[in-house]
Design a protein around this motif. Sequence first.
Motif, PDB file in Angstrom:
ATOM      1  N   ALA A  99       0.831  -1.204   0.000  1.00 13.29           N
ATOM      2  CA  ALA A  99       0.000   0.000   0.000  1.00 13.29           C
ATOM      3  C   ALA A  99       0.867   1.256   0.000  1.00 13.29           C
ATOM      4  CB  ALA A  99      -0.935  -0.009   1.203  1.00 13.29           C
ATOM      5  N   ARG A 100       1.946   1.243   0.787  1.00 10.10           N
ATOM      6  CA  ARG A 100       2.836   2.396   0.836  1.00 10.10           C
ATOM      7  C   ARG A 100       3.504   2.628  -0.517  1.00 10.10           C
ATOM      8  NH1 ARG A 100       7.104   1.192   5.095  1.00 10.10           N
ATOM      9  NH2 ARG A 100       7.815   3.299   4.555  1.00 10.10           N
ATOM     10  N   SER A 101       4.004   1.558  -1.136  1.00  6.57           N
ATOM     11  CA  SER A 101       4.686   1.698  -2.427  1.00  6.57           C
ATOM     12  C   SER A 101       3.730   2.184  -3.511  1.00  6.57           C
ATOM     13  CB  SER A 101       5.313   0.362  -2.840  1.00  6.57           C
ATOM     14  OG  SER A 101       6.610   0.215  -2.306  1.00  6.57           O
ATOM     15  N   LEU A 102       2.525   1.635  -3.530  1.00  7.35           N
ATOM     16  CA  LEU A 102       1.576   2.040  -4.565  1.00  7.35           C
ATOM     17  C   LEU A 102       1.101   3.478  -4.358  1.00  7.35           C
ATOM     18  CD1 LEU A 102      -0.427  -1.273  -4.966  1.00  7.35           C
ATOM     19  CD2 LEU A 102       1.321  -0.336  -6.500  1.00  7.35           C
ATOM     20  N   ALA A 103       1.019   3.907  -3.098  1.00  8.45           N
ATOM     21  CA  ALA A 103       0.668   5.306  -2.838  1.00  8.45           C
ATOM     22  C   ALA A 103       1.780   6.230  -3.335  1.00  8.45           C
ATOM     23  CB  ALA A 103       0.422   5.521  -1.350  1.00  8.45           C
ATOM     24  N   VAL A 104       3.034   5.843  -3.096  1.00  4.93           N
ATOM     25  CA  VAL A 104       4.170   6.621  -3.599  1.00  4.93           C
ATOM     26  C   VAL A 104       4.150   6.653  -5.123  1.00  4.93           C
ATOM     27  CG1 VAL A 104       6.692   6.583  -3.850  1.00  4.93           C
ATOM     28  CG2 VAL A 104       5.651   6.313  -1.591  1.00  4.93           C
ATOM     29  N   ALA A 105       3.895   5.502  -5.752  1.00  4.18           N
ATOM     30  CA  ALA A 105       3.823   5.455  -7.211  1.00  4.18           C
ATOM     31  C   ALA A 105       2.740   6.384  -7.738  1.00  4.18           C
ATOM     32  CB  ALA A 105       3.577   4.023  -7.679  1.00  4.18           C
ATOM     33  N   GLY A 106       1.591   6.417  -7.055  1.00  2.00           N
ATOM     34  CA  GLY A 106       0.516   7.299  -7.489  1.00  2.00           C
ATOM     35  C   GLY A 106       0.910   8.762  -7.428  1.00  2.00           C
ATOM     36  N   ARG A 107       1.594   9.156  -6.350  1.00  2.00           N
ATOM     37  CA  ARG A 107       2.022  10.550  -6.223  1.00  2.00           C
ATOM     38  C   ARG A 107       3.075  10.893  -7.271  1.00  2.00           C
ATOM     39  NH1 ARG A 107       1.698   9.188  -0.633  1.00  2.00           N
ATOM     40  NH2 ARG A 107       3.959   9.021  -0.391  1.00  2.00           N
ATOM     41  N   LEU A 108       4.023   9.976  -7.493  1.00  2.00           N
ATOM     42  CA  LEU A 108       5.060  10.232  -8.486  1.00  2.00           C
ATOM     43  C   LEU A 108       4.476  10.299  -9.893  1.00  2.00           C
ATOM     44  CD1 LEU A 108       7.906   7.896  -7.155  1.00  2.00           C
ATOM     45  CD2 LEU A 108       7.884  10.396  -7.109  1.00  2.00           C
ATOM     46  N   ASP A 109       3.586   9.374 -10.215  1.00  2.00           N
ATOM     47  CA  ASP A 109       3.009   9.359 -11.555  1.00  2.00           C
ATOM     48  C   ASP A 109       2.217  10.634 -11.834  1.00  2.00           C
ATOM     49  OD1 ASP A 109       2.313   7.643 -14.021  1.00  2.00           O
ATOM     50  OD2 ASP A 109       0.367   8.332 -13.317  1.00  2.00           O
ATOM     51  N   ALA A 110       1.524  11.139 -10.797  1.00  2.00           N
ATOM     52  CA  ALA A 110       0.719  12.351 -10.985  1.00  2.00           C
ATOM     53  C   ALA A 110       1.583  13.566 -11.291  1.00  2.00           C
ATOM     54  CB  ALA A 110      -0.130  12.605  -9.742  1.00  2.00           C
ATOM     55  N   ARG A 111       2.818  13.572 -10.779  1.00  2.00           N
ATOM     56  CA  ARG A 111       3.659  14.765 -10.906  1.00  2.00           C
ATOM     57  C   ARG A 111       4.725  14.641 -11.993  1.00  2.00           C
ATOM     58  NH1 ARG A 111       3.469  17.602  -5.958  1.00  2.00           N
ATOM     59  NH2 ARG A 111       4.848  19.140  -6.930  1.00  2.00           N
ATOM     60  N   ILE A 112       5.280  13.439 -12.182  1.00  2.00           N
ATOM     61  CA  ILE A 112       6.381  13.308 -13.148  1.00  2.00           C
ATOM     62  C   ILE A 112       6.153  12.144 -14.115  1.00  2.00           C
ATOM     63  CG2 ILE A 112       8.129  14.477 -11.765  1.00  2.00           C
ATOM     64  CD1 ILE A 112       8.129  10.701 -11.943  1.00  2.00           C
ATOM     65  N   GLY A 113       4.950  11.609 -14.147  1.00  2.12           N
ATOM     66  CA  GLY A 113       4.682  10.426 -14.954  1.00  2.12           C
ATOM     67  C   GLY A 113       4.921  10.606 -16.436  1.00  2.12           C
ATOM     68  N   GLY A 114       4.798  11.830 -16.934  1.00  7.03           N
ATOM     69  CA  GLY A 114       5.010  12.072 -18.352  1.00  7.03           C
ATOM     70  C   GLY A 114       6.414  12.495 -18.722  1.00  7.03           C
ATOM     71  N   HIS A 115       7.335  12.489 -17.762  1.00  7.05           N
ATOM     72  CA  HIS A 115       8.695  12.946 -18.059  1.00  7.05           C
ATOM     73  C   HIS A 115       9.375  11.984 -19.032  1.00  7.05           C
ATOM     74  CE1 HIS A 115      12.734  14.469 -17.642  1.00  7.05           C
ATOM     75  NE2 HIS A 115      12.268  15.466 -16.920  1.00  7.05           N
ATOM     76  N   PRO A 116      10.036  12.510 -20.062  1.00 10.14           N
ATOM     77  CA  PRO A 116      10.656  11.623 -21.066  1.00 10.14           C
ATOM     78  C   PRO A 116      11.785  10.759 -20.523  1.00 10.14           C
ATOM     79  CG  PRO A 116      11.299  13.907 -21.434  1.00 10.14           C
ATOM     80  CD  PRO A 116      10.193  13.933 -20.418  1.00 10.14           C
ATOM     81  N   ALA A 117      12.370  11.108 -19.371  1.00 13.69           N
ATOM     82  CA  ALA A 117      13.435  10.278 -18.809  1.00 13.69           C
ATOM     83  C   ALA A 117      12.897   9.105 -18.004  1.00 13.69           C
ATOM     84  CB  ALA A 117      14.347  11.123 -17.911  1.00 13.69           C
ATOM     85  N   PHE A 118      11.629   9.146 -17.618  1.00 13.02           N
ATOM     86  CA  PHE A 118      11.038   8.142 -16.740  1.00 13.02           C
ATOM     87  C   PHE A 118      10.618   6.931 -17.558  1.00 13.02           C
ATOM     88  CE2 PHE A 118       6.962   7.166 -14.160  1.00 13.02           C
ATOM     89  CZ  PHE A 118       7.567   6.085 -13.546  1.00 13.02           C
ATOM     90  N   ALA A 119      11.323   5.790 -17.331  1.00 15.22           N
ATOM     91  CA  ALA A 119      11.116   4.616 -18.172  1.00 15.22           C
ATOM     92  C   ALA A 119      10.438   3.459 -17.464  1.00 15.22           C
ATOM     93  CB  ALA A 119      12.455   4.129 -18.731  1.00 15.22           C
ATOM     94  N   GLY A 120      10.468   3.421 -16.132  1.00 11.91           N
ATOM     95  CA  GLY A 120       9.894   2.269 -15.452  1.00 11.91           C
ATOM     96  C   GLY A 120       9.961   2.387 -13.949  1.00 11.91           C
ATOM     97  N   TRP A 121       9.397   1.357 -13.291  1.00 13.57           N
ATOM     98  CA  TRP A 121       9.390   1.263 -11.834  1.00 13.57           C
ATOM     99  C   TRP A 121      10.340   0.155 -11.388  1.00 13.57           C
ATOM    100  CZ3 TRP A 121       6.749   5.161  -9.819  1.00 13.57           C
ATOM    101  CH2 TRP A 121       5.636   5.674 -10.483  1.00 13.57           C
ATOM    102  N   TYR A 122      10.859   0.308 -10.161  1.00  9.48           N
ATOM    103  CA  TYR A 122      11.692  -0.726  -9.559  1.00  9.48           C
ATOM    104  C   TYR A 122      11.157  -1.008  -8.158  1.00  9.48           C
ATOM    105  CZ  TYR A 122      15.662  -3.072  -7.395  1.00  9.48           C
ATOM    106  OH  TYR A 122      16.458  -3.974  -6.716  1.00  9.48           O
ATOM    107  N   LEU A 123      10.950  -2.287  -7.847  1.00 11.42           N
ATOM    108  CA  LEU A 123      10.484  -2.698  -6.523  1.00 11.42           C
ATOM    109  C   LEU A 123      11.701  -2.998  -5.652  1.00 11.42           C
ATOM    110  CD1 LEU A 123       7.611  -5.135  -7.595  1.00 11.42           C
ATOM    111  CD2 LEU A 123       7.492  -2.666  -7.185  1.00 11.42           C
ATOM    112  N   PRO A 124      11.944  -2.236  -4.578  1.00 11.77           N
ATOM    113  CA  PRO A 124      13.177  -2.391  -3.813  1.00 11.77           C
ATOM    114  C   PRO A 124      13.255  -3.654  -2.949  1.00 11.77           C
ATOM    115  CG  PRO A 124      12.303  -0.163  -3.585  1.00 11.77           C
ATOM    116  CD  PRO A 124      11.230  -1.003  -4.198  1.00 11.77           C
ATOM    117  N   GLU A 125      12.144  -4.390  -2.761  1.00  9.05           N
ATOM    118  CA  GLU A 125      12.223  -5.598  -1.945  1.00  9.05           C
ATOM    119  C   GLU A 125      12.986  -6.687  -2.692  1.00  9.05           C
ATOM    120  OE1 GLU A 125       9.383  -3.794  -2.594  1.00  9.05           O
ATOM    121  OE2 GLU A 125       7.637  -5.120  -2.609  1.00  9.05           O
ATOM    122  N   GLU A 126      14.158  -7.058  -2.167  1.00 13.74           N
ATOM    123  CA  GLU A 126      15.022  -8.027  -2.823  1.00 13.74           C
ATOM    124  C   GLU A 126      14.627  -9.436  -2.384  1.00 13.74           C
ATOM    125  OE1 GLU A 126      19.005  -6.843  -1.878  1.00 13.74           O
ATOM    126  OE2 GLU A 126      18.846  -4.958  -2.989  1.00 13.74           O
TER     127      GLU A 126
END
Length: 332
Positions: A127-154
């Motif tokens: 839930a925390r990660s998806l909330a962060v993704a939602g905030r990031l996508d709303a603000r920088i989701g269209g940036h041409p440098a942004f290519a993908g997501w990475y899940l930090p849980e190894e």
Amino acid sequence: MSVKHRYLWLLLAISLPAYANECPDAPFRSSFLQPLASDLERPAQEWQAKLAGIAATGIETLYLQWSVYGDLDLSQDTGIGFLTGWLDQAHSSGLSVHLGLVADADFGTRITEPADALSAYLSDLRARSLAVAGRLDARIGGHPAFAGWYLPEEIDDRSWADAWQVDMLREHLRAQVETLARLSPAKTVSISTYVSGARSADQFEDLWRALWAAAPHLHLLLQDGAGVGALPRAEFNEYAQGINQIAAGQDRYWGMIVELFSQESGPPLDDAPFSATAAPIERVRQQLDAVAALTPGPDETIAFSVPEYLLDPTRPGQDELLSAYRRLYCRL
């Protein structure tokens, strides 16, 4: 995102300035970068020079390992302000970026808890990660440098031994990948995994067959473990070949993370803080030879990491590694 920001990023996308790749024969096109809260205080000129230097080694893609870790949160206003300018600089250096989500320092301990506690923990982390993704996508989701997501849980080969644990992990990854795909359909989703020899290569292969069945579009990045020396090279190659065979047979995407460091202290060696030196070039070449021997081999070879061990002059052994690397792969 405002119309003004979308217009500015469109201009960036169609007018990418040239950058100097000084290492056309470099074995890496991707690298990790671990951001810290102190990085938000770096002058813009310093970041521009750092990113240009990374690109000059042949790197085209950066995996920003996390957006939230400790006192760093790039999804809040101050972090978003930094990240917007940082992505502009990355793009101007010819770099694309995969954004990590929430990294929890206690992840390795929490995933050993009983079923109810583990279920609650994974649900909260997701839930925390998806909330962060939602905030990031709303603000920088269209940036041409942004290519993908990475899940930090190894994902390790020790903690997911029982069927109920694997089922929880399957659901955790499936839910994240599917939600991120709906949020930003054009972006990839990646995660890393590593082995310690706790389970056999066949068991590790079975784990990833199950996880990939639940999230077939997840990009898997296998750490080669050379930096911590967990397994002899020949033994590790059995695990790598297993992942390679699944990927080839089921059309899955995978990459090899080649570690450019030699650990000196910290878990699992001891209880001291983590410290490491840059690896000798002879060992790095052996690691790369092992990757090249895989058929058909990984889709991507990722350094861990160019900013920290190839370019940071404060790291012991960095100058020797960089000098040898440039002789082998770069224009002198």
